[in-house]
Design a protein around this motif. Structure first.
Motif, PDB file in Angstrom:
ATOM      1  N   ILE A  24      -6.821  -0.772  -8.565  1.00 24.63           N
ATOM      2  CA  ILE A  24      -6.390  -0.382  -7.230  1.00 24.63           C
ATOM      3  C   ILE A  24      -5.575   0.912  -7.323  1.00 24.63           C
ATOM      4  N   LEU A  25      -6.026   1.937  -6.628  1.00 25.58           N
ATOM      5  CA  LEU A  25      -5.341   3.216  -6.588  1.00 25.58           C
ATOM      6  C   LEU A  25      -4.636   3.375  -5.244  1.00 25.58           C
ATOM      7  N   THR A  26      -3.480   3.996  -5.260  1.00 30.46           N
ATOM      8  CA  THR A  26      -2.740   4.248  -4.027  1.00 30.46           C
ATOM      9  C   THR A  26      -2.677   5.747  -3.764  1.00 30.46           C
ATOM     10  N   GLN A  27      -2.508   6.090  -2.508  1.00 36.35           N
ATOM     11  CA  GLN A  27      -2.420   7.510  -2.149  1.00 36.35           C
ATOM     12  C   GLN A  27      -1.637   7.689  -0.853  1.00 36.35           C
ATOM     13  N   LEU A  28      -0.713   8.642  -0.881  1.00 36.79           N
ATOM     14  CA  LEU A  28      -0.039   9.096   0.329  1.00 36.79           C
ATOM     15  C   LEU A  28      -0.760  10.370   0.754  1.00 36.79           C
ATOM     16  N   HIS A  39      -0.661 -15.248   8.537  1.00 34.90           N
ATOM     17  CA  HIS A  39       0.576 -15.767   7.937  1.00 34.90           C
ATOM     18  C   HIS A  39       0.598 -15.510   6.431  1.00 34.90           C
ATOM     19  N   GLN A  40      -0.507 -15.796   5.764  1.00 36.05           N
ATOM     20  CA  GLN A  40      -0.560 -15.598   4.321  1.00 36.05           C
ATOM     21  C   GLN A  40      -0.529 -14.101   3.966  1.00 36.05           C
ATOM     22  N   ALA A  41      -1.169 -13.277   4.779  1.00 36.08           N
ATOM     23  CA  ALA A  41      -1.151 -11.834   4.524  1.00 36.08           C
ATOM     24  C   ALA A  41       0.267 -11.290   4.609  1.00 36.08           C
ATOM     25  N   GLU A  42       1.016 -11.727   5.618  1.00 38.49           N
ATOM     26  CA  GLU A  42       2.401 -11.282   5.754  1.00 38.49           C
ATOM     27  C   GLU A  42       3.248 -11.831   4.605  1.00 38.49           C
ATOM     28  N   ARG A  43       3.025 -13.071   4.260  1.00 42.59           N
ATOM     29  CA  ARG A  43       3.817 -13.695   3.189  1.00 42.59           C
ATOM     30  C   ARG A  43       3.599 -13.004   1.855  1.00 42.59           C
ATOM     31  N   LEU A  44       2.370 -12.584   1.604  1.00 46.54           N
ATOM     32  CA  LEU A  44       2.018 -11.951   0.330  1.00 46.54           C
ATOM     33  C   LEU A  44       2.067 -10.433   0.412  1.00 46.54           C
ATOM     34  N   HIS A  45       2.608  -9.902   1.513  1.00 49.68           N
ATOM     35  CA  HIS A  45       2.744  -8.454   1.691  1.00 49.68           C
ATOM     36  C   HIS A  45       1.403  -7.745   1.540  1.00 49.68           C
ATOM     37  N   TYR A  46       0.374  -8.370   2.084  1.00 49.21           N
ATOM     38  CA  TYR A  46      -0.971  -7.790   2.153  1.00 49.21           C
ATOM     39  C   TYR A  46      -1.561  -7.504   0.775  1.00 49.21           C
ATOM     40  N   ASP A  47      -1.239  -8.333  -0.190  1.00 49.88           N
ATOM     41  CA  ASP A  47      -1.830  -8.205  -1.523  1.00 49.88           C
ATOM     42  C   ASP A  47      -3.260  -8.737  -1.461  1.00 49.88           C
ATOM     43  N   ALA A  48      -4.239  -7.838  -1.443  1.00 52.71           N
ATOM     44  CA  ALA A  48      -5.630  -8.222  -1.224  1.00 52.71           C
ATOM     45  C   ALA A  48      -6.173  -9.105  -2.349  1.00 52.71           C
ATOM     46  N   ILE A  81      -5.091   2.549  -0.026  1.00 55.86           N
ATOM     47  CA  ILE A  81      -5.435   1.940  -1.308  1.00 55.86           C
ATOM     48  C   ILE A  81      -6.953   1.997  -1.425  1.00 55.86           C
ATOM     49  N   ALA A  82      -7.432   2.068  -2.657  1.00 57.49           N
ATOM     50  CA  ALA A  82      -8.874   2.115  -2.886  1.00 57.49           C
ATOM     51  C   ALA A  82      -9.197   1.403  -4.185  1.00 57.49           C
ATOM     52  N   ARG A  83     -10.351   0.749  -4.204  1.00 56.22           N
ATOM     53  CA  ARG A  83     -10.800   0.054  -5.413  1.00 56.22           C
ATOM     54  C   ARG A  83     -12.310  -0.093  -5.369  1.00 56.22           C
ATOM     55  N   THR A  84     -12.940  -0.100  -6.538  1.00 54.79           N
ATOM     56  CA  THR A  84     -14.383  -0.299  -6.576  1.00 54.79           C
ATOM     57  C   THR A  84     -14.714  -1.783  -6.461  1.00 54.79           C
ATOM     58  N   VAL A  85     -15.880  -2.061  -5.904  1.00 58.08           N
ATOM     59  CA  VAL A  85     -16.441  -3.414  -5.886  1.00 58.08           C
ATOM     60  C   VAL A  85     -17.889  -3.287  -6.319  1.00 58.08           C
ATOM     61  N   SER A  86     -18.391  -4.288  -7.013  1.00 51.01           N
ATOM     62  CA  SER A  86     -19.773  -4.224  -7.488  1.00 51.01           C
ATOM     63  C   SER A  86     -20.510  -5.494  -7.119  1.00 51.01           C
ATOM     64  N   HIS A 109       3.776   1.922   8.504  1.00 53.36           N
ATOM     65  CA  HIS A 109       3.540   0.519   8.136  1.00 53.36           C
ATOM     66  C   HIS A 109       3.541   0.307   6.612  1.00 53.36           C
ATOM     67  N   ALA A 110       3.631   1.387   5.865  1.00 51.03           N
ATOM     68  CA  ALA A 110       3.440   1.295   4.410  1.00 51.03           C
ATOM     69  C   ALA A 110       4.435   0.365   3.737  1.00 51.03           C
ATOM     70  N   GLU A 111       5.678   0.321   4.224  1.00 53.25           N
ATOM     71  CA  GLU A 111       6.691  -0.519   3.588  1.00 53.25           C
ATOM     72  C   GLU A 111       6.355  -2.006   3.651  1.00 53.25           C
ATOM     73  N   ARG A 112       5.465  -2.388   4.534  1.00 61.98           N
ATOM     74  CA  ARG A 112       5.081  -3.794   4.650  1.00 61.98           C
ATOM     75  C   ARG A 112       4.072  -4.203   3.584  1.00 61.98           C
ATOM     76  N   LEU A 113       3.555  -3.227   2.845  1.00 63.30           N
ATOM     77  CA  LEU A 113       2.518  -3.489   1.854  1.00 63.30           C
ATOM     78  C   LEU A 113       3.085  -3.501   0.443  1.00 63.30           C
ATOM     79  N   VAL A 114       2.640  -4.447  -0.348  1.00 65.07           N
ATOM     80  CA  VAL A 114       3.099  -4.561  -1.731  1.00 65.07           C
ATOM     81  C   VAL A 114       2.779  -3.292  -2.521  1.00 65.07           C
ATOM     82  N   TYR A 115       1.720  -2.593  -2.122  1.00 61.90           N
ATOM     83  CA  TYR A 115       1.252  -1.432  -2.873  1.00 61.90           C
ATOM     84  C   TYR A 115       2.177  -0.227  -2.755  1.00 61.90           C
TER      85      TYR A 115
END
Length: 471
Positions: A368-372, A284-293, A384-389, A412-418
Motif C-alpha cells: 500500500i502506497l500513500t500520497q499527498l 461501524h467497523q470502518a470507523e473503528r479500524l480507521h478505514y484499514d482496508a 492510497i494505492a495498491r495492486t490487486v491480481s 479527512h486524512a486524519e481519520r485514516l490509519v494510512y
C-alpha cells in the motif's frame, strides 16, 4: 439605471489583468472591503464604478451591458428548452447570463457545434442509406451513461442499500461467513441449487452461470469465498430486488438496450456489495479500524478491491463515512472502474497523470502506497494505492493485475490509519498532479506528454515542458 450585480465579471476582469483585490481597489479609489462586496454581489456595480473602469483600464462598458445580458438570456432559454432533460429555471438562466457570460457563450457555441454535427450525420446517413444511430459518434458510450448515473447519485443508491441491509438482517447473514446463508436463501426461497464447476474447467471464463430451466447456479471453482459470496448476492439481486432495479434503471434514462443492460448489472453489483457488507455494521467497523482496508477485508472475508469499492459508497444522510473516490487502472493506464462520492471528477479525455501513485503501485506489487497530492486548482487530496491480481487458471494461464486507488479530500486524512506519521501541513510533502496533460496548466512538469489544450508548444529552449522532438 437599475441596480446590477456583476461581481463575477468584475472578478474575472481583475484576474485577467493579474491584479490583486487591493490593487484594483486602489486604482478605482475604492476601499478593499467595498470592492470585495461588489465582487461577492453584496453591492451593485454603480455607474460611477463603470466609468472609472473605463477611464483607468479602457474597459468597454458594453461588457456590463444589460442589453447583451438580455440577448444571452433569450438564447439560453431556447437552448435549455430544447436540450435539457432536467428543467432549468429562468432564475438560474439569469444568474448564468449575468455572472458567468463567458460560460454561457461557451455553452451556446457547443450547442451550435453539436447541431451542425447532427445535421452532417443525418445528411451522411441519408446518402449511405443507413440509420443515423449506425454512424453517430457524438453520443455517450453506454458505460459512460452508467458512470454518470452513479456519479449523479454520489455513488450511493439509498433504496438498494436500505433493502440489502434489511434482508441481510432478516436472513441472519454473518459478515465474513455469508456463502452458506446465501446458498440457503437461493434454495429455500427460489428452488435454486448451487454447484461449483470442476477444476479442469478453469479455462472457462464464466464466474457465475444460471441455468433457469434446471434451476442450477454454477460458480467457478476458482472463486475464493468472498468472490463466491459476491456472485451469489448478485444472483439474488435480480431475484429479490429485480423490480426496484428495473425502476432505478428506468430513472437512469438509458439511451440504448446496451446502456440499460449495463445499468441493471451495475445496480445488481451495488446490491450485492451492500448485502455482504451491510451499511451500519460495515461503517461501524470502518470507523473503528480507521478505514484499514486490509483489516476490513479479513474481517468481512472479501478482497481489497471490494472493500475499497464499498468504502466509496458510504454516503447515507445522517450516517456517512469518509467521502472517497475509487479508481482501478491497468498497466496501460486504462481506467476500468471509477466512482466518486464527492466532487472529485475523473477526466473523460485522454489518460491520467503519471505522477499519481496509482501507477507507482505496479512497481511495488501488494504494497500500500500513500500520497499527498495537490491539484492545479489548489485542492489537496490524500491517496492510497495498491495492486490487486486475479488469476483463475493453472500454470501458464494468463492472469490480470490492476492498481486500485482510494482517495479523499485532505481534511479527512486524519481519520485514516494510512496518514499516521505523515506531515499533512508540510507544503513540500505534496506531489503536484493534474487531471491529465491535455487539461493540466502546469507548464514546468517534466512528465508532460502533451501540451495543454488551447496552448502552443513551448518555444523557449530553456523552458521545461512538452516537446515532441526531445526525450
Amino acid at each position: 439605471m437599475e441596480k446590477i450585480f456583476m461581481g463575477v465579471r468584475l472578478r474575472r476582469l481583475r484576474e485577467e489583468r493579474g491584479l490583486t483585490q487591493a490593487a484594483l481597489a486602489g486604482a478605482l479609489e475604492l476601499s478593499p472591503s467595498y470592492l470585495n462586496q461588489i465582487e461577492r454581489n453584496q453591492r451593485p456595480l454603480t455607474v460611477a464604478v463603470l466609468l472609472k473602469l473605463n477611464a483607468v483600464f479602457g474597459v468597454d462598458v458594453q461588457l456590463f451591458s444589460e442589453e447583451a445580458e438580455a440577448r444571452l438570456i433569450t438564447e439560453l432559454r431556447e437552448l435549455f428548452s430544447d436540450e435539457a432533460q432536467e428543467s432549468v429555471s429562468l432564475a438560474e438562466i439569469r444568474e448564468l447570463a449575468t455572472n458567468m457570460p463567458a460560460v454561457a457563450r461557451t455553452l451556446l457555441r457547443q450547442a451550435q457545434t453539436q447541431r451542425q454535427a447532427n445535421e452532417r450525420e443525418e445528411a451522411l446517413a441519408v446518402r449511405l442509406g443507413l440509420d443515423r444511430s449506425e454512424i453517430s459518434v457524438g453520443k455517450r458510450m453506454p458505460f459512460e451513461e452508467v458512470r454518470d448515473f452513479f456519479y449523479a447519485r454520489r455513488n450511493h443508491i439509498a433504496e438498494l442499500d436500505e433493502l440489502a441491509e434489511r434482508l441481510a438482517e432478516a436472513w441472519q447473514l454473518r459478515p465474513g461467513h455469508t456463502v452458506e446463508g446465501l446458498e440457503n436463501r437461493l434454495a429455500r426461497a427460489h428452488g435454486i441449487r448451487t454447484v461449483r464447476s470442476t477444476v479442469d474447467n478453469a479455462d472457462n471464463e464464466f464466474q457465475r452461470h444460471f441455468d433457469s430451466a434446471r434451476r442450477v447456479l454454477t460458480l467457478s471453482a476458482q472463486l475464493e469465498n468472498g468472490q463466491a459470496a459476491f456472485q451469489l448476492a448478485t444472483q439474488l439481486a435480480f431475484l429479490e430486488a429485480g423490480e426496484l432495479i428495473d425502476t432505478l434503471t428506468t430513472e437512469a434514462l438509458p439511451t440504448s438496450d446496451e446502456a440499460r443492460r449495463l445499468t441493471r448489472i451495475g445496480l445488481a453489483n451495488y446490491f450485492a456489495g451492500a448485502l455482504i457488507l451491510p451499511y451500519r455494521h460495515f461503517l461501524h467497523q470502518a470507523e473503528r479500524l480507521h478505514y484499514d482496508a486490509e483489516l476490513l477485508g479479513r474481517l468481512f472475508g472479501v478482497g481489497f478491491e471490494t472493500i475499497c469499492h464499498r468504502l466509496s459508497t458510504l454516503q447515507r444522510p445522517g450516517a456517512s463515512g469518509v467521502p472517497f473516490f475509487f479508481v482501478r487502472v491497468d498497466r496501460a493506464g486504462n481506467i476500468s472502474k471509477r466512482q466518486s462520492a464527492t466532487d472529485f471528477h475523473f477526466s473523460r479525455s485522454g489518460g491520467t497523470c503519471p505522477l499519481w501513485n496509482i501507477y507507482e503501485a505496479f512497481a511495488q506489487p501488494g504494497k500500500i502506497l500513500t500520497q499527498l497530492s495537490a491539484m492545479p486548482d489548489g485542492r489537496r487530496y490524500f491517496w492510497i494505492a495498491r495492486t490487486v491480481s486475479h488469476h483463475y487458471g493453472g500454470f501458464g494461464a494468463a492472469g490480470k493485475i490492476y492498481s486500485v486507488g482510494l482517495g479523499c479530500d485532505l481534511r479527512h486524512a486524519e481519520r485514516l490509519v494510512y496518514s499516521r506519521g505523515l506531515d499533512l501541513k508540510d507544503p513540500g510533502g505534496f506531489t503536484p498532479i493534474g487531471t491529465n496533460c491535455k487539461l493540466c496548466p502546469r507548464t514546468d512538469c517534466l512528465q508532460r506528454a502533451f501540451p495543454q489544450v488551447g496552448t502552443s508548444l513551448p518555444v523557449d529552449e530553456n523552458q521545461r515542458g512538452f516537446s515532441p522532438y526531445t526525450t
